[in-house]
Structure formats: C-alpha cells, structure tokens
Design a protein around this motif. Sequence first.
Motif, PDB file in Angstrom:
ATOM      1  N   GLY A 289       0.799  -1.220   0.000  1.00  0.00           N
ATOM      2  CA  GLY A 289       0.000   0.000   0.000  1.00  0.00           C
ATOM      3  C   GLY A 289       0.827   1.263   0.000  1.00  0.00           C
ATOM      4  O   GLY A 289       0.300   2.346  -0.274  1.00  0.00           O
ATOM      5  N   ARG A 290       2.119   1.140   0.324  1.00  0.00           N
ATOM      6  CA  ARG A 290       2.998   2.300   0.289  1.00  0.00           C
ATOM      7  C   ARG A 290       4.060   2.183  -0.800  1.00  0.00           C
ATOM      8  O   ARG A 290       4.717   3.169  -1.129  1.00  0.00           O
ATOM      9  N   GLN A 291       4.233   0.997  -1.336  1.00  0.00           N
ATOM     10  CA  GLN A 291       5.052   0.858  -2.527  1.00  0.00           C
ATOM     11  C   GLN A 291       4.349   1.544  -3.701  1.00  0.00           C
ATOM     12  O   GLN A 291       3.118   1.626  -3.743  1.00  0.00           O
ATOM     13  N   SER A 292       5.116   2.005  -4.673  1.00  0.00           N
ATOM     14  CA  SER A 292       4.545   2.505  -5.915  1.00  0.00           C
ATOM     15  C   SER A 292       4.341   1.349  -6.874  1.00  0.00           C
ATOM     16  O   SER A 292       5.180   0.443  -6.957  1.00  0.00           O
ATOM     17  N   THR A 293       3.230   1.350  -7.601  1.00  0.00           N
ATOM     18  CA  THR A 293       3.031   0.369  -8.665  1.00  0.00           C
ATOM     19  C   THR A 293       3.597   0.867  -9.989  1.00  0.00           C
ATOM     20  O   THR A 293       3.658   0.118 -10.959  1.00  0.00           O
ATOM     21  N   GLY A 294       3.994   2.156 -10.035  1.00  0.00           N
ATOM     22  CA  GLY A 294       4.412   2.765 -11.288  1.00  0.00           C
ATOM     23  C   GLY A 294       3.281   3.450 -12.021  1.00  0.00           C
ATOM     24  O   GLY A 294       3.517   4.204 -12.962  1.00  0.00           O
ATOM     25  N   PHE A 295       2.039   3.203 -11.576  1.00  0.00           N
ATOM     26  CA  PHE A 295       0.860   3.834 -12.174  1.00  0.00           C
ATOM     27  C   PHE A 295       0.322   4.894 -11.212  1.00  0.00           C
ATOM     28  O   PHE A 295       0.402   4.745  -9.993  1.00  0.00           O
ATOM     29  N   PHE A 296      -0.245   5.969 -11.766  1.00  0.00           N
ATOM     30  CA  PHE A 296      -0.824   7.007 -10.921  1.00  0.00           C
ATOM     31  C   PHE A 296      -1.921   7.731 -11.692  1.00  0.00           C
ATOM     32  O   PHE A 296      -2.002   7.654 -12.925  1.00  0.00           O
ATOM     33  N   PRO A 297      -2.798   8.465 -10.991  1.00  0.00           N
ATOM     34  CA  PRO A 297      -3.915   9.144 -11.653  1.00  0.00           C
ATOM     35  C   PRO A 297      -3.442  10.263 -12.583  1.00  0.00           C
ATOM     36  O   PRO A 297      -2.369  10.848 -12.387  1.00  0.00           O
ATOM     37  N   GLU A 298      -4.255  10.548 -13.581  1.00  0.00           N
ATOM     38  CA  GLU A 298      -3.988  11.687 -14.464  1.00  0.00           C
ATOM     39  C   GLU A 298      -3.825  12.950 -13.624  1.00  0.00           C
ATOM     40  O   GLU A 298      -4.548  13.174 -12.653  1.00  0.00           O
ATOM     41  N   GLY A 299      -2.846  13.770 -13.999  1.00  0.00           N
ATOM     42  CA  GLY A 299      -2.600  15.017 -13.288  1.00  0.00           C
ATOM     43  C   GLY A 299      -1.606  14.889 -12.138  1.00  0.00           C
ATOM     44  O   GLY A 299      -1.184  15.906 -11.582  1.00  0.00           O
ATOM     45  N   GLN A 300      -1.234  13.655 -11.789  1.00  0.00           N
ATOM     46  CA  GLN A 300      -0.233  13.429 -10.758  1.00  0.00           C
ATOM     47  C   GLN A 300       1.113  13.101 -11.411  1.00  0.00           C
ATOM     48  O   GLN A 300       1.220  12.986 -12.632  1.00  0.00           O
ATOM     49  N   THR A 301       2.145  12.961 -10.593  1.00  0.00           N
ATOM     50  CA  THR A 301       3.450  12.491 -11.051  1.00  0.00           C
ATOM     51  C   THR A 301       3.871  11.337 -10.156  1.00  0.00           C
ATOM     52  O   THR A 301       3.270  11.101  -9.098  1.00  0.00           O
ATOM     53  N   LEU A 302       4.898  10.638 -10.560  1.00  0.00           N
ATOM     54  CA  LEU A 302       5.411   9.546  -9.730  1.00  0.00           C
ATOM     55  C   LEU A 302       5.729  10.043  -8.327  1.00  0.00           C
ATOM     56  O   LEU A 302       5.326   9.435  -7.326  1.00  0.00           O
ATOM     57  N   LEU A 303       6.443  11.160  -8.227  1.00  0.00           N
ATOM     58  CA  LEU A 303       6.867  11.650  -6.920  1.00  0.00           C
ATOM     59  C   LEU A 303       5.703  12.142  -6.071  1.00  0.00           C
ATOM     60  O   LEU A 303       5.702  11.967  -4.849  1.00  0.00           O
ATOM     61  N   SER A 304       4.700  12.735  -6.699  1.00  0.00           N
ATOM     62  CA  SER A 304       3.581  13.279  -5.929  1.00  0.00           C
ATOM     63  C   SER A 304       2.729  12.191  -5.294  1.00  0.00           C
ATOM     64  O   SER A 304       1.989  12.461  -4.343  1.00  0.00           O
ATOM     65  N   THR A 305       2.824  10.970  -5.801  1.00  0.00           N
ATOM     66  CA  THR A 305       2.007   9.876  -5.265  1.00  0.00           C
ATOM     67  C   THR A 305       2.763   9.030  -4.236  1.00  0.00           C
ATOM     68  O   THR A 305       2.197   8.081  -3.688  1.00  0.00           O
ATOM     69  N   ILE A 306       4.009   9.356  -3.971  1.00  0.00           N
ATOM     70  CA  ILE A 306       4.796   8.646  -2.958  1.00  0.00           C
ATOM     71  C   ILE A 306       4.708   9.427  -1.649  1.00  0.00           C
ATOM     72  O   ILE A 306       4.844  10.656  -1.653  1.00  0.00           O
ATOM     73  N   PRO A 307       4.441   8.772  -0.520  1.00  0.00           N
ATOM     74  CA  PRO A 307       4.240   9.496   0.751  1.00  0.00           C
ATOM     75  C   PRO A 307       5.403  10.425   1.092  1.00  0.00           C
ATOM     76  O   PRO A 307       6.576  10.084   0.900  1.00  0.00           O
ATOM     77  N   ASP A 308       5.075  11.601   1.601  1.00  0.00           N
ATOM     78  CA  ASP A 308       6.096  12.572   1.977  1.00  0.00           C
ATOM     79  C   ASP A 308       6.946  12.098   3.159  1.00  0.00           C
ATOM     80  O   ASP A 308       8.066  12.587   3.346  1.00  0.00           O
ATOM     81  N   ASP A 309       6.407  11.156   3.947  1.00  0.00           N
ATOM     82  CA  ASP A 309       7.174  10.664   5.090  1.00  0.00           C
ATOM     83  C   ASP A 309       8.025   9.445   4.728  1.00  0.00           C
ATOM     84  O   ASP A 309       8.468   8.702   5.608  1.00  0.00           O
ATOM     85  N   ALA A 310       8.256   9.243   3.437  1.00  0.00           N
ATOM     86  CA  ALA A 310       9.107   8.141   2.988  1.00  0.00           C
ATOM     87  C   ALA A 310      10.477   8.225   3.662  1.00  0.00           C
ATOM     88  O   ALA A 310      11.051   9.309   3.793  1.00  0.00           O
ATOM     89  N   THR A 311      10.983   7.082   4.062  1.00  0.00           N
ATOM     90  CA  THR A 311      12.282   7.014   4.728  1.00  0.00           C
ATOM     91  C   THR A 311      13.278   6.255   3.843  1.00  0.00           C
ATOM     92  O   THR A 311      12.901   5.602   2.877  1.00  0.00           O
ATOM     93  N   LEU A 312      14.551   6.346   4.194  1.00  0.00           N
ATOM     94  CA  LEU A 312      15.544   5.575   3.465  1.00  0.00           C
ATOM     95  C   LEU A 312      15.348   4.086   3.745  1.00  0.00           C
ATOM     96  O   LEU A 312      14.990   3.698   4.859  1.00  0.00           O
ATOM     97  N   PRO A 313      15.577   3.235   2.752  1.00  0.00           N
ATOM     98  CA  PRO A 313      15.471   1.794   2.974  1.00  0.00           C
ATOM     99  C   PRO A 313      16.484   1.320   4.014  1.00  0.00           C
ATOM    100  O   PRO A 313      17.490   2.004   4.281  1.00  0.00           O
ATOM    101  N   PRO A 314      16.262   0.146   4.609  1.00  0.00           N
ATOM    102  CA  PRO A 314      17.164  -0.337   5.665  1.00  0.00           C
ATOM    103  C   PRO A 314      18.608  -0.481   5.218  1.00  0.00           C
ATOM    104  O   PRO A 314      19.531  -0.353   6.034  1.00  0.00           O
TER     105      PRO A 314
END
Length: 321
Positions: free
Chosen positions: A186-211
């Motif tokens: 649910g927090r991973q990107s599928t690579g698809f997003f709604p019209e008018g959005q961008t890849l980055l805009s659909t990724i949560p702002d609280d994203a953290t660095l991977p382990p």
Amino acid sequence: MQTRHIQTDGLNQQILEAGTGPLVLLIHGFPELGISWRAQVGALAAAGFHAVAPDMRGYGGTDKPADTTAYGMLDLVGDVVDLVRALGETACVVVGHDFGAAVAWQCALTRPDVFRAVFGLSVPFQPRRLKGPPTAAMTAITRRAGLGVLYINQFQEPDAHAAFDADPATALRKAFYAYDGATPDGRQSTGFFPEGQTLLSTIPDDATLPPWMSDAHFAEYVAAFSAGGFKGPVDWYRNLDANWAATAFLQDARIRVPAAFAVGERDPVRHYAGPAEAGLKDWLADLRMQQVVPGAGHWIQQERPDEVNRLLLDFLGQVGG
C-alpha cells in the motif's frame, strides 16, 4: 576498489573497479550510479574477476550530452562496447539492473562476439513488438485497464525531470523507498498514478531511506544528482520510440549466449514487466537460471547483496569465468 576515469571513443566515463581476471561489467539503472554495485565489485574481485561498474552516459562522473537524441539504446550499447575495448579486453560478461538490464540484454543480442554471457536483474528481456512504437501502446493498455498513467509515459514530457531536479534529496529518498522490498504493501509505488499526478507526488512525503541505505551512501547519490541533474537519465526513457524505430533489424531476434535473470519477489516493476518475465524462455535460447528472491524489492543487488553475489558467482562458474 578504486574510482577512475577512462576515455572511450566519444565519452569520458567514470568507473568503479577492483580485481584482476576475466572482465565482468555491471550496468546500473535509474536513478542509480556505479556505486550501486559496490558489494558485487568486491565479491567478484575476491573471486578472481576484474569487476567494473561505470556511471552510465548522463549519470554521475560520466559525460552528459545535452541532446536528448544522444541517449538512444544504440548509443548506450556502443558505450559499453567501447568500454570493453578501452579496458584492453575483447570480451566480457555483462550484468545489468533496471534500465541497465535492458542495455545488457541488447548488448548480448547485438554483439554476442563481445558479450559472451548476460545476467539481468529486475527487468526481463523484452523483444521488439510488431505493432508500433511502445509508448502509445503502453498508454492505450493502461487506459483500457483503468490504471491511469504509467511513469514511463509521463517521463516522455519535456519537463518530466524538473520535479526531480527541484529537490534531488527528496526525489531520491522517495524513489528508493517506493520500490524497496521492506516498504509495506500500500505504500510501494506500482508505477501507475492518476492523471494530473506524477510519480513523486504519489509517494508518501514521510518516505524514509530503505534499511540498506546508509546516510553516507545516500549522500553520494544526492551529491551526484545535485551536480549532474536528472535530464540525461530521463532522456533514456524519451528515446523508447526512437529505439523501436532504429531496431527493425532485430525483430524476432533471440539472445543466444548463456543468460540468467533474477528479480525480487516484491519488485513493483513486476506489475508492468511480469508478462515478459514469464516468457523469458521463449527469447533466451540458453537460459541457465531464473530466480525470484523472496522478500526483495527492486534494488535487489543492494537489498540482498549476499544472495545476488551467490547467484552471480554460480552463473559465472557455469559459463566458464
């Protein structure tokens, strides 16, 4: 392990290298650098290979042509052929990840005399389709399925790189988080997003660095992309239709050198590259290995370095090292 520059026919390339012995080239994808292969460079060198991981055209310490048309697949394959020769060799094994896997597959397809074996990570070989350029087909398929926009199509826009350039640290943090195997459903990107959005805009702002990503390692990426920008890397995607037009001579061609493929079980790329993954045996005449790594996401060689090193060394043992 050292970093140095090497001049090829028309490009000054930065490479990370270690070891002596048979040459193995490691080709990174988006948005990565040669340093993404550090674990593999070290393991290969210890096993008796000359491991070389370049920053590819448009990335890091390598030259960045200004013209979008300079980032076609034939240019990228040519860079790798030139690098083999500049390193004083006539043949090697080529390994690629993400878009770098696409380059590696094409290296093996077009120059089997130079690339005697190929190992692709995360992105399977995808043969040239008969029905026309790929971006229109991808748009039609995603719209029919109600999936919105695939980031590859959005990357065709002339300003698609601007959102990445505006804040490289945030862009990179979001990209690594959204495609990582440790990121929850649910927090991973599928690579698809709604019209008018961008890849980055659909990724949560609280994203953290991977382990697996240390602050110091991340700082290397941020410094490189802050200095070099994202236009060149995104230009690779802007050449997809031109690549299709330039490669009619490869229609229905199969890769005949020994080949291997590995993908993370939780790699989001499987949402749109899965059919090609399932059909690999039809296009790789000598497929020696096809492996799904449990729990891993897209950044497989960094998420699971020991497992990838084991698979890679096993494959190299099969093809004669």
